[in-house]
Design an enzyme around this catalytic site. Structure first.
Site, PDB file in Angstrom:
ATOM      1  CB  ALA A 139     -76.942 104.251  57.049  1.00 56.50           C
TER       2      ALA A 139
ATOM      3  CB  ALA B  73     -72.289 102.782  56.285  1.00 58.64           C
TER       4      ALA B  73
ATOM      5  CG  LEU C  25     -53.601 110.805  58.615  1.00 59.28           C
ATOM      6  CD1 LEU C  25     -54.178 112.205  58.543  1.00 59.28           C
ATOM      7  CD2 LEU C  25     -52.088 110.866  58.772  1.00 59.28           C
TER       8      LEU C  25
ATOM      9  CG  HIS D 237     -54.049 106.088  52.019  1.00 59.45           C
ATOM     10  ND1 HIS D 237     -54.989 106.863  52.645  1.00 59.45           N
ATOM     11  CD2 HIS D 237     -54.747 105.150  51.333  1.00 59.45           C
ATOM     12  CE1 HIS D 237     -56.197 106.405  52.346  1.00 59.45           C
ATOM     13  NE2 HIS D 237     -56.083 105.366  51.546  1.00 59.45           N
TER      14      HIS D 237
END
Ligand code: BG6
Length: 482
Positions: A13, A18, A182, A242
Site C-alpha cells: 500500500a 498502489a 484489458l 498488452h
C-alpha cells in the site's frame, strides 16, 4: 452487488502502483457509489507510518478538484496496517483486523462475504505473501479473490514455476491476473464492435484483411525505471502482455456467450495457433540521447548498465496459423522515447479486386486506444463537386466529439469493479499466459544468447532505421495517401 460484506486488502500500500493506480481507482469507484455499502479497505506494507502519513500518500494522486468531503468519507473506510511480508504474527494480526472490521460492519450469519487481496507488489514477494495469506488470513467461509500484476515470470519456464506456486495456494477462479490494457475503453469495445455489428464480422478474414498493425508508442524513456526495465526490455514489458492480449481479441472467433470462460477459451484458442516469433521477423532498437543533449539516452540512466543491449523498441511480425488468418501478417510494434504517445490498432483491408476505379488506397479500420479514443474507417469517396476523381476520406467516430461529458474511467477502476463482481473476462487465465510466453520465449532467449545488439534511435524520433519500411516490406502494408 451492493450488500456483499467486502474487505479489500492492498498489499504494497505504500508503493507506487498502489498510490498511482489502486487507490485512485478505489476512490473513483467509491465516488460513483460502486463499492458495496459495507466495504473496508486495509492497506498493508512494511513501512511504519501513522494513519495521517498514509492518508497523505494515498490521496497524493487524487485530483486537486476532488471534493474534500468525498475524500474524507473515503478515508473513513480506509486504514493502514504495517507488517512484514513473511512473518506469521503480522498476518495473524491482519486477519484479526479483518474480523474486527467485519463485526464493526454488522456482520450477520447470512451475509455474503468477499475478501479481496490485491498484491501491488514486486513478483519477488508474490509467493511469500500468497503463502502467508493462505496460512494465516484465508477464510474458507467466504469468497476469496487474489489480484496480481505482471511481471508473471521472465520466460515460459519461470512463468510456469510461478503459476504452479500460486496455483498451489489458490484456485484458478480465485486468481485475477491484471493486464491493465484489458480495462481500456477501446480494448473493451473490440468485442462489441466485432460481434454487435453485422458488417465487421463478414469481412474479418484473410479474404478481405491484408495485414494488421498494433502499435504502442511512448514519448518518454525509462526515466527512473531503468533498473526494472533493463531486466525485462520492451518485449516483456509491453508486447508479450498488452499487445498480444489486444491481438488475441482482434483475432479470436465469436465466443459462445459473454461468459468469462467462453471469452477466455476463444482468446487462448487463437494464441495456441500463433507460431513462435522468428528473429528474422523482428526489428530491435534502443534509444540514444538527442543530438542537442537535451534528452538522455537509455544507457545514460544510472540504473542501466553501460553495456546494456536491452531493446527499448521492437517490431515483430506474427502469424496466426488457422483458417481465418493464414497468410495475414500481424505486426506488433512498441517503443519508448518516441515522437508521440499513441496506442492504435490498424486493420488494413486488401485492394479492391476489380479495376473499375484505380486502387487509390486501401480501406482501413483504425481503432485508437489512446490518447483519444476513436474508431475510424478510411474510405474512398468521389471528390466532392464537379470532379470525378477519387479522394481518401474517413468515417470518423471520435469519442470526445461524439459523446458529451465523456468520462472514461481509468482501466484500473473498471478492472477492480470486475473483481468486485467476480467477473474474470478481462483477466488473463494461466493457460493464456503460458501460450503468450511460448510465443516469445525462443525469440527472447535467442536475443540474449546471441547478444543481438539493437539499432540506435534518437530520443523523440520515430524509431530505428527501417521502422517505416518494415511493415511494408515484411507485411505488405501500403501506407495511406494523405
Ligand atoms: C506498463 C509498462 O505495463 O504499461 C510500462 O510496464 C508502460 O512500461 C505502461 O509505460 C503503459 O501503460 P499506459 O496505460 O500508460 O498505456
Amino acid at each position: 452487488k451492493h450488500d456483499v460484506l467486502t474487505t479489500i486488502v492492498v498489499f504494497g500500500a505504500s508503493g507506487d502502483l498502489a498510490k498511482k493506480k489502486t487507490y485512485p481507482a478505489l476512490f473513483h469507484l467509491f465516488q460513483q457509489k460502486l463499492l458495496p455499502k459495507r466495504t473496508r479497505i486495509i492497506g498493508y506494507a512494511r513501512t511504519q507510518m501513522t494513519t495521517d502519513d498514509f492518508n497523505k500518500r494515498v490521496t497524493s494522486f487524487f485530483k486537486p478538484s476532488d471534493p474534500a468531503d468525498e475524500v474524507a468519507a473515503f478515508l473513513e473506510i480506509c486504514e493502514y496496517v504495517s507488517g512484514k511480508y513473511d512473518v506469521d504474527e503480522d498476518f495473524q494480526r491482519l486477519r484479526e483486523e479483518i474480523d474486527t472490521n467485519e463485526h464493526a460492519m454488522n456482520k450477520r450469519e447470512s451475509d455474503e462475504r468477499v475478501h479481496i487481496y490485491y498484491l501491488a507488489l514486486p513478483p519477488s514477494v508474490f509467493v511469500s505473501v500468497g503463502t502467508q495469506i493462505r496460512n494465516n488470513v484465508y477464510d474458507g467461509t467466504c469468497t476469496n479473490r487474489v489480484v496480481i500484476e505482471k511481471p508473471f515470470g521472465h520466460d515460459l519456464d519461470s512463468s510456469r514455476k510461478l503459476s504452479q506456486a500460486i496455483g498451489g495456494l489458490f484456485a484458478e477462479d480465485e486468481i485475477y491476473r491484471i493486464d491493465h490494457y484489458l480495462g481500456k475503453e477501446m480494448v473493451k469495445n473490440i468485442l462489441a464492435l466485432r460481434f454487435a455489428n453485422v458488417f465487421y464480422e463478414a469481412v474479418w478474414t484473410r479474404h478481405y484483411i491484408s495485414n494488421v498493425q498494433i502499435t504502442f508508442k511512448e514519448p518518454f524513456g525509462t526515466e527512473g525505471r531503468g533498473g526494472y526495465f533493463d531486466e525485462f526490455g520492451i518485449i516483456r514489458d509491453v508486447m508479450q502482455n498488452h499487445l498480444l492480449q489486444v491481438l488475441s481479441i482482434v483475432a479470436m472467433r465469436q465466443p459462445k456467450s459473454l461468459r468469462s470462460e467462453d471469452i477466455r477459451d476463444c482468446k487462448t484458442e487463437v494464441l495456441r495457433r500463433i507460431l513462435p516469433i522468428q528473429l528474422e521477423d523482428t526489428l530491435l532498437g534502443q534509444y540514444v540521447g538527442t543530438r542537442d543533449g537535451s534528452k538522455p539516452g537509455y544507457k545514460d540512466d544510472d540504473t542501466v548498465p553501460k553495456d546494456s543491449i536491452t531493446p527499448t523498441y521492437a517490431q515483430c511480425v506474427l502469424h496466426v496459423d488457422n483458417d481465418r488468418w493464414r497468410g495475414v501478417p500481424w505486426v506488433i510494434k512498441a517503443g519508448k522515447a518516441l515522437d508521440e504517445a499513441k496506442m492504435v490498432i490498424r486493420i488494413q483491408f486488401k485492394d479492391m479486386p476489380n479495376a473499375l476505379f484505380p486502387n487509390l488506397a486501401r480501406n482501413e479500420l483504425v481503432l485508437q486506444v489512446s490518447p483519444k479514443e476513436s474508431v475510424s474507417i478510411k474510405t474512398i469517396v468521389k471528390e466532392p463537386g464537379l470532379s470525378t476523381n477519387l479522394a481518401m476520406s474517413e468515417l470518423d467516430l471520435s469519442y470526445h466529439k461524439r459523446y458529451q461529458d465523456l468520462k472514461i474511467p481509468d482501466a484500473y477502476a473498471t478492472l477492480i469493479l470486475d473483481v468486485l463482481n467476480g467477473d474474470h473476462s478481462n483477466f488473463v487465465r494461466s493457460d493464456e499466459l503460458d501460450e503468450a510466453w511460448r510465443i516469445f520465449t525462443p525469440l527472447l532467449h535467442q536475443i540474449e544468447t546471441e547478444q543481438i545488439v539493437p539499432l540506435p534511435y534518437e530520443y523523440g524520433s520515430r524509431g530505428p532505421k527501417g521502422v517505416d519500411e518494415f511493415p511494408t516490406e515484411r507485411a505488405g502494408y501500403k501506407p495511406t495517401a494523405k
